[in-house]
Every structure is written in structure tokens, then in C-alpha cells.
Design a protein around this motif. Structure first.
Motif, mmCIF file in Angstrom:
data_model
loop_
_atom_site.group_PDB
_atom_site.id
_atom_site.type_symbol
_atom_site.label_atom_id
_atom_site.label_comp_id
_atom_site.label_asym_id
_atom_site.label_seq_id
_atom_site.Cartn_x
_atom_site.Cartn_y
_atom_site.Cartn_z
ATOM 1 N N PRO A 29 15.191 29.249 -7.700
ATOM 2 C CA PRO A 29 14.009 29.317 -6.819
ATOM 3 C C PRO A 29 13.983 30.564 -5.928
ATOM 4 O O PRO A 29 13.826 30.465 -4.719
ATOM 5 N N TRP A 30 14.165 31.747 -6.537
ATOM 6 C CA TRP A 30 14.212 32.981 -5.744
ATOM 7 C C TRP A 30 13.435 34.093 -6.425
ATOM 8 O O TRP A 30 13.151 34.046 -7.619
ATOM 9 N N ALA A 43 12.215 33.059 -1.090
ATOM 10 C CA ALA A 43 12.260 31.739 -1.727
ATOM 11 C C ALA A 43 10.970 31.558 -2.534
ATOM 12 O O ALA A 43 9.919 32.020 -2.129
ATOM 13 N N THR A 45 8.684 28.737 -3.591
ATOM 14 C CA THR A 45 8.468 27.298 -3.390
ATOM 15 C C THR A 45 7.844 26.641 -4.629
ATOM 16 O O THR A 45 7.930 25.432 -4.792
ATOM 17 N N GLN A 48 10.515 24.845 -6.152
ATOM 18 C CA GLN A 48 11.228 23.888 -5.291
ATOM 19 C C GLN A 48 11.022 22.484 -5.851
ATOM 20 O O GLN A 48 9.945 22.191 -6.387
ATOM 21 N N ALA A 50 9.855 19.286 -5.217
ATOM 22 C CA ALA A 50 9.074 18.727 -4.110
ATOM 23 C C ALA A 50 9.490 17.303 -3.758
ATOM 24 O O ALA A 50 9.490 16.922 -2.598
ATOM 25 N N GLY A 56 13.694 21.538 1.288
ATOM 26 C CA GLY A 56 14.132 22.824 0.752
ATOM 27 C C GLY A 56 15.611 23.119 0.994
ATOM 28 O O GLY A 56 16.043 24.267 0.895
ATOM 29 N N LEU A 59 17.143 24.209 -2.235
ATOM 30 C CA LEU A 59 16.572 25.540 -2.532
ATOM 31 C C LEU A 59 17.312 26.604 -1.726
ATOM 32 O O LEU A 59 17.689 27.655 -2.257
ATOM 33 N N CYS A 63 19.442 29.758 -3.036
ATOM 34 C CA CYS A 63 19.126 31.148 -2.672
ATOM 35 C C CYS A 63 20.336 31.816 -2.018
ATOM 36 O O CYS A 63 20.592 33.007 -2.230
ATOM 37 N N ASP A 89 10.363 34.543 6.069
ATOM 38 C CA ASP A 89 10.274 35.256 4.795
ATOM 39 C C ASP A 89 10.294 36.753 5.091
ATOM 40 O O ASP A 89 9.502 37.199 5.918
ATOM 41 N N ARG A 240 17.439 26.813 8.824
ATOM 42 C CA ARG A 240 17.335 27.465 7.506
ATOM 43 C C ARG A 240 18.461 28.474 7.263
ATOM 44 O O ARG A 240 19.006 28.561 6.160
#
Ligand SMILES: Cc1cc2nc3c(=O)[nH]c(=O)nc-3n(C[C@H](O)[C@H](O)[C@H](O)COP(=O)(O)O)c2cc1C
Length: 322
Positions: A29-30, A43, A45, A48, A50, A56, A59, A63, A89, A240
């Protein structure tokens, strides 16, 4: 003088190497953006999970693992790397500051990065030596997280926690449908876990492996997990950046384990299910926030080694900045 060197080829190579990082259900997921002076990690999404991973967390661990791959690749090419981890981000920005002679230790580490893989076969009969376990704890700490080794006296508690988490996830139809999108069969799209990497039948172990709801074709071997060591990767908090750093630490310990001929099998269900994550927190004496359960053990060379899992093509994970 070094400011004039075009860093793009080196940064692109690092992003390319990072395609082989581990990720939850091999979702990868990157996405990387190569700039003339820096490499950015974003990332994705759209990849991802869900239902299984709404926050996340898996995820971010994935990453983080990719970020560590890229860092090791640059270091092996002799670059001094500076990493920024903005909270949003991009997730991370890699600056390749100066290039010198490659450090042989970094070159060796990069070899292990390329050799690393997930092995769902049962582990061999010999437990990992205490010195190896100490090394894995140290590698995790150097990379910014902690590793709690589960003692014999806690093993049954861990087994019960993992079993409860598995039961909860197995009963969730939407989650099972989502897993089925990523796991099993031939996997032609460059993502997911092919049947060849999944056990032909779940091995009889004290702590059960993830039941993906579909049998694969990988012979798991005769063994058990009685010589395995279980561990909980944990850290100080739940933001995060901490999850991203935990992913870097996961990869650092995985690469160190690979160098020792040891296998790592992540078990994420007990982290994904809220109440079992709380129970895990209690298991580690409330020392911090648990990020992942790991089975560590000597690889079982008696049975056939699984082949590599697929990866997305370069153009789907690397962008060139205009
Ligand atoms: C955050 C994370 C969680 C994972 N959780 C599990 C798990 O619960 N069970 C499992 O069998 N594999 C798990 N894996 C392993 C992935 O399925 C594996 O990395 C991916 O399929 C790519 O294969 P490779 O590691 O052999 O390159 C996890 C990996 C990561 C990074």
C-alpha cells in the motif's frame, strides 16, 4: 560538489528495492515519488484493507517496512541518508545527502533484505539461541521500537488471545470477503498471497497461524511450534509516526533474523481485534502499545521452501516528479 550529482537513479533504485518489502496480505500500500533531490513515500489508501484495517495500522507497518528497505538500499550504495517523517502526506521523505564508499555492513544488510520472506512452514526443532534473540531485541530497539519475548509461562495466554482474535475475524463475513480478494489462487495482478505460499493445511501448533479461510499448496512440514519463540513488537504510542517507525523496526528485526537463518511469521489478528489487543497490552505488563505478534524460529529446511510472492510493476509504485 556532491550537490551536483543527480540523485534520481539512486533514489529510483531504492524505491525499486522497496517493492520487495513485506506488507499485510501483500497489498503493497505505498507509492514513491522520485524528486531530483529526495524520495517521498506516500500511503495508497486504495490498497488499504478497509474492513480488516480501518485505522490503517497494518498499512503503516507495511509502509514502514518499505521505508526501511529503501534506507538500507541507499546505505548499501554508499549514501548517507536523512529521513523526515511528517505526520501526514508524504509519510516520509528520504534525503540522500552525501555519497561515499559503501559500508560493507550495509552491503551485507542489503543482501539480507533481498533474501527476507515470510515462511508459514512449521519451525525446526532447535530453539533460537539466546544470543540470537538478544540480537533481535537490540536490532528492534536501534530501529525505534521494542520487542517483548513471550515466556513459557505466558504461552498459553498468548495462544488463547490469538485464538479469540482468529474466531472473531472468522465470524466476520465482510472481513472474510475482503481477505478472499487478496489471498489464494494464482494472483496475476502482482499483489496478494498465492496458494503456493499458503499452508496446505493448518499445522497443529500451540499458537495458531492465521487461518486465511482458504487452503494453499505449501507443505508445512511435520513439525510443531514447540521450539518457536513468540514475541510482541510494541512501542510508546499509537500515532501515525509511531506505527510507521514500528514498521521500520519490524523490517530491521526481520532482516537481522534472516542473517541468523531465522524465520519471522507475523500474526496480526490479535492486534486488529480491539479487545484482544487490550489483552496483549496486559500480557506485556502494560509497557506500551502492541503493534504485532511475531513467531520466531529456526527455518525448517526439511521441507520445500516457499517461492517468492508477486510484486506490482515499477510504474504502479514509482512516480517521477515532473
Ligand atoms: C504488517 C504485516 C502484517 C502481517 N500479518 C500476517 C499474518 O497475520 N499472517 C501471515 O501469515 N502473514 C502476515 N504477514 C506477512 C505478509 O503476508 C507477507 O509479508 C506478504 O504476503 C509478502 O510476502 P513476503 O513477506 O514473503 O515477501 C504480515 C506482514 C506485515 C508487513
Amino acid at each position: 560538489m556532491t550537490a551536483e550529482i543527480d540523485r534520481r537513479p539512486a533514489l529510483r533504485d531504492a524505491a525499486d528495492a522497496a517493492r520487495y518489502a513485506p506488507s499485510i496480505h501483500n497489498t503493497q500500500p505505498w507509492k514513491w515519488t522520485v524528486h531530483p533531490d529526495r524520495l517521498e513515500l506516500h500511503a495508497v489508501t486504495g490498497r488499504q484493507l478497509a474492513v480488516q484495517d480501518p485505522d490503517g495500522h497494518m498499512l503503516l507497518l507495511s509502509c514502514g517496512a518499505a521505508l526501511h528497505h529503501a534506507r538500507v538500499a541507499l546505505a548499501a550504495a554508499g549514501w548517507q541518508v536523512r529521513v523526515e517523517r511528517p505526520a501526514g502526506d508524504p509519510l516520509a521523505v528520504l534525503h540522500a545527502d552525501r555519497q561515499g564508499a559503501a559500508d560493507p555492513a550495509a552491503v551485507e544488510l542489503f543482501e539480507q533484505v533481498k533474501a527476507r520472506h515470510t515462511d508459514r512452514r512449521t519451525v525446526g526443532d532447535t530453539p533460537l539461541a539466546p544470543a540470537v534473540l538478544d540480537d533481535l531485541v537490540a536490532a528492534t530497539e536501534r530501529a525505534g521500537a521494542r520487542l517483548h519475548l513471550v515466556g513459557r509461562d505466558q504461552l498459553i495466554d498468548l495462544a488463547v488471545i490469538v485464538e479469540r482474535a482468529q474466531k472473531t475475524e472468522s465470524a466476520d463475513e465482510r472481513l472474510q470477503e475482503e481477505i478472499a480478494e487478496w489471498v489464494g489462487g494464482e494472483r496475476s495482478g502482482g499483489t496478494g498471497i498465492p496458494a503456493a505460499n499458503l499452508p496446505a493445511g493448518l499445522p497443529l501448533t500451540t499458537v495458531q497461524e492465521r487461518d486465511f479461510g482458504t487452503a494453499g499448496t505449501l507443505p508445512v512440514g511435520e513439525g510443531h511450534d514447540s521450539a518457536a519463540t513468540y514475541a510482541v513488537l510494541y512501542g510508546t504510542g499509537d500515532d501515525r509516526v509511531e506505527w510507521l517507525r514500528a514498521g521500520e523496526a519490524l523490517n530491521a528485526l526481520w532482516v537481522a533474523a534472516t542473517a541468523h537463518g531465522a524465520g519471522v511469521l507475523p500474526l496480526s489478528s490479535p492486534i486488529e481485534v480491539g479487545y484482544t489487543r487490550l489483552e496483549l497490552r496486559r500480557l506485556i505488563g502494560d509497557l506500551g502499545a502492541p503493534y504485532l505478534v511475531l513467531r520466531l524460529g529456526v527455518l525448517n529446511e526439511a521441507s520445500t521452501k516457499p517461492s517468492g510472492t508477486p510484486r506490482l510493476p515499477v510504474d504502479q509504485v514509482i512516480d517521477e516528479a515532473p
